[in-house]
Design a protein around this motif. Structure first.
Motif, PDB file in Angstrom:
ATOM      1  N   LYS A  47       6.327  -9.989 -11.656  1.00 10.01           N
ATOM      2  CA  LYS A  47       5.551  -8.782 -12.112  1.00 10.01           C
ATOM      3  C   LYS A  47       4.270  -8.752 -11.387  1.00 10.01           C
ATOM      4  CE  LYS A  47       5.478  -8.440 -16.484  1.00 10.01           C
ATOM      5  NZ  LYS A  47       5.149  -8.594 -18.043  1.00 10.01           N
ATOM      6  N   PRO A  48       3.523  -9.606 -10.868  1.00  6.64           N
ATOM      7  CA  PRO A  48       2.229  -9.219 -10.110  1.00  6.64           C
ATOM      8  C   PRO A  48       2.597  -8.353  -8.851  1.00  6.64           C
ATOM      9  CG  PRO A  48       2.085 -11.488 -10.995  1.00  6.64           C
ATOM     10  CD  PRO A  48       3.444 -11.012 -11.147  1.00  6.64           C
ATOM     11  N   LEU A  49       3.995  -8.831  -8.086  1.00  3.25           N
ATOM     12  CA  LEU A  49       4.168  -8.096  -7.055  1.00  3.25           C
ATOM     13  C   LEU A  49       4.845  -6.744  -7.328  1.00  3.25           C
ATOM     14  CD1 LEU A  49       4.962  -8.010  -4.041  1.00  3.25           C
ATOM     15  CD2 LEU A  49       7.278  -9.279  -4.471  1.00  3.25           C
ATOM     16  N   ASP A  50       5.388  -6.729  -8.487  1.00  9.39           N
ATOM     17  CA  ASP A  50       5.938  -5.056  -8.877  1.00  9.39           C
ATOM     18  C   ASP A  50       4.662  -4.357  -9.314  1.00  9.39           C
ATOM     19  OD1 ASP A  50       8.548  -3.480  -9.481  1.00  9.39           O
ATOM     20  OD2 ASP A  50       7.392  -3.681 -11.471  1.00  9.39           O
ATOM     21  N   THR A  51       3.637  -4.938  -9.597  1.00 13.09           N
ATOM     22  CA  THR A  51       2.647  -3.928 -10.280  1.00 13.09           C
ATOM     23  C   THR A  51       1.741  -3.607  -8.945  1.00 13.09           C
ATOM     24  OG1 THR A  51       2.328  -5.604 -12.313  1.00 13.09           O
ATOM     25  CG2 THR A  51       0.452  -4.229 -11.433  1.00 13.09           C
ATOM     26  N   ILE A  52       1.654  -4.468  -8.082  1.00 10.61           N
ATOM     27  CA  ILE A  52       1.031  -4.068  -6.812  1.00 10.61           C
ATOM     28  C   ILE A  52       1.668  -3.021  -6.012  1.00 10.61           C
ATOM     29  CG2 ILE A  52       0.464  -4.872  -4.485  1.00 10.61           C
ATOM     30  CD1 ILE A  52      -1.097  -7.385  -5.551  1.00 10.61           C
ATOM     31  N   VAL A  53       3.021  -3.296  -5.873  1.00 13.02           N
ATOM     32  CA  VAL A  53       3.811  -2.125  -5.105  1.00 13.02           C
ATOM     33  C   VAL A  53       3.793  -0.962  -5.868  1.00 13.02           C
ATOM     34  CG1 VAL A  53       6.363  -1.318  -4.262  1.00 13.02           C
ATOM     35  CG2 VAL A  53       5.368  -3.862  -4.232  1.00 13.02           C
ATOM     36  N   GLY A  54       3.933  -0.871  -7.322  1.00 14.41           N
ATOM     37  CA  GLY A  54       3.738   0.335  -8.089  1.00 14.41           C
ATOM     38  C   GLY A  54       2.437   0.973  -8.014  1.00 14.41           C
ATOM     39  N   LYS A  55       1.383   0.197  -8.009  1.00 15.06           N
ATOM     40  CA  LYS A  55       0.196   0.904  -7.976  1.00 15.06           C
ATOM     41  C   LYS A  55      -0.238   1.429  -6.431  1.00 15.06           C
ATOM     42  CE  LYS A  55      -2.609  -2.142 -11.195  1.00 15.06           C
ATOM     43  NZ  LYS A  55      -3.497  -2.748 -11.400  1.00 15.06           N
ATOM     44  N   ALA A  56       0.268   0.760  -5.538  1.00 13.11           N
ATOM     45  CA  ALA A  56       0.247   1.173  -4.194  1.00 13.11           C
ATOM     46  C   ALA A  56       1.098   2.484  -3.957  1.00 13.11           C
ATOM     47  CB  ALA A  56       0.671   0.281  -3.041  1.00 13.11           C
ATOM     48  N   TRP A  57       2.103   2.562  -4.426  1.00 16.04           N
ATOM     49  CA  TRP A  57       3.046   3.836  -4.243  1.00 16.04           C
ATOM     50  C   TRP A  57       2.330   4.997  -5.061  1.00 16.04           C
ATOM     51  CZ3 TRP A  57       6.772   5.580  -1.492  1.00 16.04           C
ATOM     52  CH2 TRP A  57       7.408   6.651  -1.929  1.00 16.04           C
ATOM     53  N   ASN A  58       1.683   4.774  -5.976  1.00 16.96           N
ATOM     54  CA  ASN A  58       1.203   5.863  -6.717  1.00 16.96           C
ATOM     55  C   ASN A  58      -0.022   6.534  -5.993  1.00 16.96           C
ATOM     56  OD1 ASN A  58       2.909   5.644  -9.090  1.00 16.96           O
ATOM     57  ND2 ASN A  58       1.242   4.497 -10.033  1.00 16.96           N
ATOM     58  N   MET A  59      -0.635   5.580  -5.356  1.00 15.10           N
ATOM     59  CA  MET A  59      -1.870   6.295  -4.442  1.00 15.10           C
ATOM     60  C   MET A  59      -1.018   6.909  -3.256  1.00 15.10           C
ATOM     61  SD  MET A  59      -4.539   3.078  -4.318  1.00 15.10           S
ATOM     62  CE  MET A  59      -5.495   3.894  -3.276  1.00 15.10           C
ATOM     63  N   PHE A  60      -0.210   6.276  -2.699  1.00  9.26           N
ATOM     64  CA  PHE A  60       0.757   6.754  -1.322  1.00  9.26           C
ATOM     65  C   PHE A  60       1.259   8.116  -1.808  1.00  9.26           C
ATOM     66  CE2 PHE A  60       4.186   7.359   1.317  1.00  9.26           C
ATOM     67  CZ  PHE A  60       3.420   7.337   2.431  1.00  9.26           C
ATOM     68  N   ALA A  61       1.915   8.284  -2.839  1.00  6.12           N
ATOM     69  CA  ALA A  61       2.370   9.468  -3.384  1.00  6.12           C
ATOM     70  C   ALA A  61       1.406  10.808  -3.569  1.00  6.12           C
ATOM     71  CB  ALA A  61       3.178   9.555  -4.714  1.00  6.12           C
ATOM     72  N   SER A  62       0.016  10.275  -3.524  1.00  3.87           N
ATOM     73  CA  SER A  62      -1.193  11.167  -3.811  1.00  3.87           C
ATOM     74  C   SER A  62      -1.772  11.464  -2.311  1.00  3.87           C
ATOM     75  CB  SER A  62      -1.899  11.196  -4.969  1.00  3.87           C
ATOM     76  OG  SER A  62      -2.575   9.914  -4.664  1.00  3.87           O
ATOM     77  N   LYS A  63      -1.311  10.643  -1.518  1.00  4.29           N
ATOM     78  CA  LYS A  63      -1.924  10.500  -0.131  1.00  4.29           C
ATOM     79  C   LYS A  63      -3.431  10.185  -0.145  1.00  4.29           C
ATOM     80  CE  LYS A  63       1.788  12.449   1.435  1.00  4.29           C
ATOM     81  NZ  LYS A  63       2.630  11.645   2.456  1.00  4.29           N
ATOM     82  N   ALA A  64      -3.751   9.265  -1.189  1.00  2.00           N
ATOM     83  CA  ALA A  64      -5.007   8.790  -1.277  1.00  2.00           C
ATOM     84  C   ALA A  64      -5.304   7.715  -0.104  1.00  2.00           C
ATOM     85  CB  ALA A  64      -5.277   7.976  -2.710  1.00  2.00           C
ATOM     86  N   TYR A  65      -6.407   8.179   0.556  1.00  2.00           N
ATOM     87  CA  TYR A  65      -7.049   7.239   1.558  1.00  2.00           C
ATOM     88  C   TYR A  65      -6.260   7.079   2.786  1.00  2.00           C
ATOM     89  CZ  TYR A  65     -10.371   5.871  -1.983  1.00  2.00           C
ATOM     90  OH  TYR A  65     -11.400   6.149  -3.032  1.00  2.00           O
ATOM     91  N   ILE A  66      -5.085   7.773   2.853  1.00  2.00           N
ATOM     92  CA  ILE A  66      -3.952   7.467   3.986  1.00  2.00           C
ATOM     93  C   ILE A  66      -4.838   8.049   5.239  1.00  2.00           C
ATOM     94  CG2 ILE A  66      -2.046   8.575   5.049  1.00  2.00           C
ATOM     95  CD1 ILE A  66      -1.402   6.527   2.843  1.00  2.00           C
ATOM     96  N   HIS A  67      -5.770   8.827   5.434  1.00  3.00           N
ATOM     97  CA  HIS A  67      -6.351   9.267   6.545  1.00  3.00           C
ATOM     98  C   HIS A  67      -7.149   8.114   7.090  1.00  3.00           C
ATOM     99  CE1 HIS A  67      -9.511  10.009   3.499  1.00  3.00           C
ATOM    100  NE2 HIS A  67     -10.243   9.844   4.520  1.00  3.00           N
ATOM    101  N   GLN A  68      -7.716   7.399   6.222  1.00  2.00           N
ATOM    102  CA  GLN A  68      -8.630   6.179   6.865  1.00  2.00           C
ATOM    103  C   GLN A  68      -7.635   5.051   7.469  1.00  2.00           C
ATOM    104  OE1 GLN A  68     -11.626   5.919   6.572  1.00  2.00           O
ATOM    105  NE2 GLN A  68     -12.225   7.098   4.597  1.00  2.00           N
ATOM    106  N   TYR A  69      -6.178   4.960   7.137  1.00  2.00           N
ATOM    107  CA  TYR A  69      -5.339   4.210   7.958  1.00  2.00           C
ATOM    108  C   TYR A  69      -5.063   4.896   9.173  1.00  2.00           C
ATOM    109  CZ  TYR A  69      -5.674   1.092   3.897  1.00  2.00           C
ATOM    110  OH  TYR A  69      -6.052   0.064   2.842  1.00  2.00           O
ATOM    111  N   THR A  70      -4.510   6.045   9.177  1.00  3.09           N
ATOM    112  CA  THR A  70      -3.800   6.708  10.330  1.00  3.09           C
ATOM    113  C   THR A  70      -4.878   6.871  11.368  1.00  3.09           C
ATOM    114  OG1 THR A  70      -4.569   8.712   9.396  1.00  3.09           O
ATOM    115  CG2 THR A  70      -2.207   7.892   8.981  1.00  3.09           C
ATOM    116  N   LYS A  71      -6.103   6.654  11.332  1.00  2.00           N
ATOM    117  CA  LYS A  71      -6.968   7.008  12.398  1.00  2.00           C
ATOM    118  C   LYS A  71      -7.370   5.675  12.968  1.00  2.00           C
ATOM    119  CE  LYS A  71     -11.429   6.101   9.750  1.00  2.00           C
ATOM    120  NZ  LYS A  71     -12.693   7.011   9.347  1.00  2.00           N
ATOM    121  N   PHE A  72      -6.793   4.570  12.464  1.00  4.47           N
ATOM    122  CA  PHE A  72      -6.714   3.371  13.311  1.00  4.47           C
ATOM    123  C   PHE A  72      -5.199   2.822  13.522  1.00  4.47           C
ATOM    124  CE2 PHE A  72     -10.385   2.547  10.425  1.00  4.47           C
ATOM    125  CZ  PHE A  72     -11.350   2.380  11.252  1.00  4.47           C
ATOM    126  N   GLY A  73      -4.266   4.032  13.647  1.00  9.77           N
ATOM    127  CA  GLY A  73      -3.110   3.826  14.294  1.00  9.77           C
ATOM    128  C   GLY A  73      -2.148   3.541  13.631  1.00  9.77           C
TER     129      GLY A  73
END
Length: 436
Positions: free
Chosen positions: A387-413
């Motif tokens: 359940k903790p793993l599924d929760t973290i994956v779910g929260k990360a996916w919700n952020m990823f779907a809205s492109k939240a903070y993705i630009h901070q990672y792409t500028k580091f490769g």
């Protein structure tokens, strides 16, 4: 998942009451600059040789470990003079930049070993330095020491949040470690915090208090035990024995620790323990997925029959019974050979594709651990983290779907495909554990 690496050559203890028997030299990867609870858990665990850490806390680490009976000097520290932020840049930027220096430090410690059995890596999972650099170094260890075992000890983040992008960092770290590590030993911050509050009766919980619980549980597993029943010889490769017993398939690498008893010294003075009582509680902690003996759900029972995979509960419903792949019980103390472990050999506790004779093992020693006359530890490969793993994956996916903070990672490769690969791998891990 985040890990810090331990390759410890000593098999004697710092104190009789709190020993570690970790094979080989070790490397620890820390970042203690931010006042975040899980970052500052780790110094009390450092009784080995090397650390990668921020310069701002170099003196604190040296001061913390200065009283310990170990060869932990500044020459064994790799120091970053700047931060790695929280966007996993330590994996894609700082790791490759300092790879040669870090791997040379590790090689010097490995060369001191008569026989290298493996690496024990301790690290956090949510931040940028420990998680990213920990994943990077684990991958390089796999490349350079492919025949040596690698176990990562992961500090799972608080569910309430410590870093705004902790779910991104967690899924990136876990997915990379799943490819390069042989086993992931997980401690959840929330569970350790509850142990301090409810079992240790600590009102104002400090970093030292959390460290003590972590050290106690690790010590209860890695302290010396006899190699076979009735033997007078201790295990020479506990790390390899542990993984041989608990990781029968590369798809299932998640390990958790439960320990009993664990209480304040004031409560201990009025307590007595029997093996029957300890093992009864430990078994129920396993099947009800309880991290401590207080608050156990005694209504949870093993299923009467093994259901086919398609008929089992999914994560959309509450998973009450915690199905195991493999369990290892470690018993320490007086009359240890009289303990009845039949309850852990019940086939209903385990997945249908592994027989109990192969799924359950026990280690014993009559030497007491810490201040307890009798104590038991359980290392389990089970659905405990589902359940903790599924929760973290779910929260990360919700952020990823809205492109939240993705630009901070792409500028580091990092690229969006890296995130998608991580989601795919971890969704498969969740599905595999769910279908046990």
């Amino acid at each position: 998942m985040r890990h810090i690496k331990h390759l410890a050559k000593k098999d004697s203890s710092v104190k009789r009451k709190m020993e570690f028997q970790l094979p080989g030299p070790y490397l620890s990867i820390w970042n203690l600059k931010l006042p975040v609870r899980h970052y500052q858990k780790l110094p009390s665990l450092a009784d080995g040789n090397m650390v990668s850490i921020r310069a701002s806390v170099k003196n604190k680490v040296l001061e913390t470990t200065g009283h310990m009976e170990c060869d932990f000097t500044q020459k064994k520290l790799f120091i970053l003079s700047h931060g790695c932020l929280c966007f996993w840049s330590s994996y894609s930027v700082h790791g490759p930049r300092h790879e040669e220096s870090i791997m040379n430090l590790i090689q010097k410690e490995v060369e001191k070993c008569d026989s290298l059995s493996g690496f024990f890596i301790i690290m956090s999972m949510a931040g940028g330095t420990g998680s990213g650099l920990g994943a990077f170094v684990t991958q390089k260890l796999q490349d350079q020491y492919s025949n040596s075992l690698k176990m990562n000890h992961i500090i799972w983040p608080y569910g309430t949040g410590e870093v705004i992008v902790q779910n991104y960092n967690s899924i990136l770290t876990l997915s990379h470690l799943y490819r390069s590590s042989d086993a992931l030993l997980v401690h959840e911050n929330d569970a350790v915090h509850k142990i301090c509050a409810k079992l240790m009766n600590i009102k104002q919980i400090s970093f030292s208090d959390i460290n003590q619980v972590l050290a106690h549980q690790l010590g209860s597993v890695f302290q010396p035990t006899y190699s076979v029943e009735g033997s007078c010889h201790y295990r020479r490769n506990p790390l390899g024995d542990l993984m041989e017993n608990l990781v029968p398939h590369p798809e299932f690498k998640m390990l958790g620790i439960r320990n009993i008893p664990q209480m304040s010294e004031n409560s201990l003075a009025y307590s007595t323990f029997t093996w029957a009582g300890l093992l009864k509680y430990l078994r129920q902690m396993l099947i009800s997925n309880s991290k401590m003996e207080e608050g156990i759900d005694w209504h949870v029972r093993p299923p009467l029959s093994r259901l086919p995979t398609l008929g089992k509960a999914s994560l959309n419903r509450e998973l009450q019974f915690n199905t195991s792949i493999a369990n290892l019980v470690i018993l320490r103390g007086k009359d240890v050979h009289s303990a009845d472990l039949g309850g852990f050999k019940d086939p209903a506790l385990y997945t249908s594709w592994l027989k109990p004779i192969n799924a359950f093992n026990v280690w014993k020693t009559q030497r007491a651990f810490s201040k307890y006359e009798k104590s038991a530890a359980l290392v389990s490969n089970s659905q405990f983290l589902l359940k903790p793993l599924d929760t973290i994956v779910g929260k990360a996916w919700n952020m990823f779907a809205s492109k939240a903070y993705i630009h901070q990672y792409t500028k580091f490769g990092l690229e969006e495909e890296d995130f998608l690969d991580s989601f795919t791998l971890l969704e498969q891990v969740v599905a595999s554990y769910c279908n046990l």
